[in-house]
Design a protein around this motif. Structure first.
Motif, PDB file in Angstrom:
ATOM      1  N   UNK A 160       0.996  -1.045  -0.002  1.00 52.62           N
ATOM      2  CA  UNK A 160       0.185   0.183  -0.287  1.00 52.62           C
ATOM      3  C   UNK A 160       1.075   1.152  -0.732  1.00 52.62           C
ATOM      4  N   UNK A 161       1.723   1.981  -0.782  1.00 52.38           N
ATOM      5  CA  UNK A 161       2.762   2.392  -1.335  1.00 52.38           C
ATOM      6  C   UNK A 161       1.931   3.517  -0.993  1.00 52.38           C
ATOM      7  N   UNK A 162       0.880   3.982  -1.447  1.00 55.98           N
ATOM      8  CA  UNK A 162       0.421   5.628  -1.703  1.00 55.98           C
ATOM      9  C   UNK A 162       0.374   5.867   0.135  1.00 55.98           C
ATOM     10  N   UNK A 163      -0.381   4.913   0.990  1.00 53.63           N
ATOM     11  CA  UNK A 163      -0.497   5.307   2.176  1.00 53.63           C
ATOM     12  C   UNK A 163       0.365   5.431   2.922  1.00 53.63           C
ATOM     13  N   UNK A 164       1.915   4.209   2.649  1.00 52.75           N
ATOM     14  CA  UNK A 164       3.193   4.997   2.697  1.00 52.75           C
ATOM     15  C   UNK A 164       3.473   6.176   2.966  1.00 52.75           C
ATOM     16  N   UNK A 165       3.272   6.879   1.266  1.00 54.84           N
ATOM     17  CA  UNK A 165       3.924   8.000   0.953  1.00 54.84           C
ATOM     18  C   UNK A 165       3.798   8.707   1.496  1.00 54.84           C
ATOM     19  N   UNK A 166       2.203   8.703   1.982  1.00 55.73           N
ATOM     20  CA  UNK A 166       1.482  10.338   2.819  1.00 55.73           C
ATOM     21  C   UNK A 166       1.966  10.205   4.214  1.00 55.73           C
ATOM     22  N   UNK A 167       2.519   9.276   5.188  1.00 51.95           N
ATOM     23  CA  UNK A 167       2.490   9.091   6.132  1.00 51.95           C
ATOM     24  C   UNK A 167       4.408   9.553   6.544  1.00 51.95           C
TER      25      UNK A 167
END
Length: 365
Positions: free
Chosen positions: A90-97
């Protein structure tokens, strides 16, 4: 089976089975402590990191969600959750965090390593190159030499104590603003007048501390003079010297011989805050603050000052054992066990080695 084969088999068993037993021990210890100690952020983060590396992602995620329900701003838990998101692709979520975390700490190596891992997997080459350049400036490496690390290696070096270190720093900032504290008094009296008063009080104190036979040293009056000097002549030339020396009185020179660990802690912490450039007394202050924190069972502060001490002197076994104690009490069991095992190996005949063996036996090792 001949002796050689028996020895070979024993060695193979130790090589392959011992790590499994070690892992099972830690799993059981973490699970047991988590079932008893519900609100321990360091324990939660240390356990989550352990289970992440072990491959039990669901267990790690469950622990972190529980901790974030109590401590929503715990940056260590947020970082580990970003790593779990990356593991789950879930790379987009990881990037936001990670972008949120980098706003708090723009040059954190762990955050940058994990973001580089995420951006590489997303195929975002433009942004990836930007963060590689940022990491290269920080580490001194060449951009083309920076390679994507695996998730376990990134998580393995993650802190489990940032929240508590922030609490400690906030405590020190609050202390500095405390208008009632004798250590941070202000004065409008000219410095020359303050110097005169300070010298008078210092001369009187010196006389009081002389051994006058039957009368003895007057520690109570000396302490009163030192407090007066700090409150009425805070900008005098003698103020720093008195501020440093006053902590000795809390080792039982006043208060009927009782050691006042809380006042001792306050005196030394305020000294380090007020005189940050004093390298002469810094290590002694760290050592005594670690001692006071241990006596007060203030594990957060103990960890804070042992780490500061070990940055300057990394092979000091009493301080290393104190750090292991703090980590153990806070719940960072794996790192604590590693330090204690190293003490036993590197200093087998020391007092700290004996104490470490006792602690490991209690843990079931």
């Amino acid at each position: 089976m001949n002796n050689f084969k028996k020895i070979t088999l024993t060695i193979l068993i130790l090589i392959f089975i011992a790590p499994i037993i070690y892992s099972l021990n830690l799993s059981n210890i973490y699970k047991q402590r988590l079932s008893i100690e519900k609100d321990k952020p360091v324990l939660s983060n240390a356990a989550a990191k352990f289970f992440f590396i072990k491959g039990e992602i669901d267990t790690a995620e469950k622990i972190l969600k529980s901790n974030l329900g109590i401590h929503p701003d715990d940056i260590d838990s947020l970082f580990l959750m970003a790593a779990i998101s990356a593991k789950q692709r879930k790379y987009k979520r990881a990037k936001v965090m990670l972008h949120l975390l980098l706003k708090k700490d723009a040059l954190n190596n762990g955050y940058l390593d994990l973001l580089i891992y995420v951006l590489d997997n997303m195929g975002n080459k433009k942004l990836l190159n930007k963060y590689k350049q940022l990491l290269a400036r920080k580490t001194g490496e060449k951009v083309d030499k920076i390679k994507k690390k695996n998730l376990n290696s990134i998580v393995r070096i993650a802190s489990a104590t940032s929240l508590l270190k922030n609490i400690q720093m906030n405590k020190l900032k609050k202390m500095k603003k405390d208008k009632e504290s004798m250590f941070f008094k202000k004065s409008k009296v000219p410095v020359e007048k303050q110097d005169e008063l300070a010298q008078k009080l210092a001369d009187e104190t010196q006389e009081l501390l002389k051994d006058n036979g039957f009368t003895g040293r007057d520690f109570d009056k000396s302490y009163k003079n030192m407090k007066e000097l700090l409150t009425k002549a805070p900008d005098s030339k003698l103020a720093q010297l008195v501020h440093w020396k006053i902590h000795y009185f809390y080792f039982g020179l006043t208060d009927n011989g009782n050691t006042d660990w809380i006042q001792l802690q306050a005196a030394l912490e305020s000294y380090l805050l007020k005189y940050p450039d004093d390298e002469v007394h810094r290590m002694e202050a760290y050592d005594k603050l670690a001692m006071a924190s241990n006596k007060l069972e203030d594990w957060n502060t103990l960890l804070y000052y042992t780490e500061l001490y070990l940055e300057k002197d990394p092979v000091h076994y009493p301080i290393l054992y104190s750090k292991a104690t703090a980590l153990l009490k806070l719940g960072q069991i794996e790192d604590s066990v590693e330090i204690m095992e190293n003490i036993i190996k590197d200093s087998p005949n020391s007092v700290q080695s004996f104490l470490a063996r006792e602690d490991l036996e209690e843990l079931g090792y």
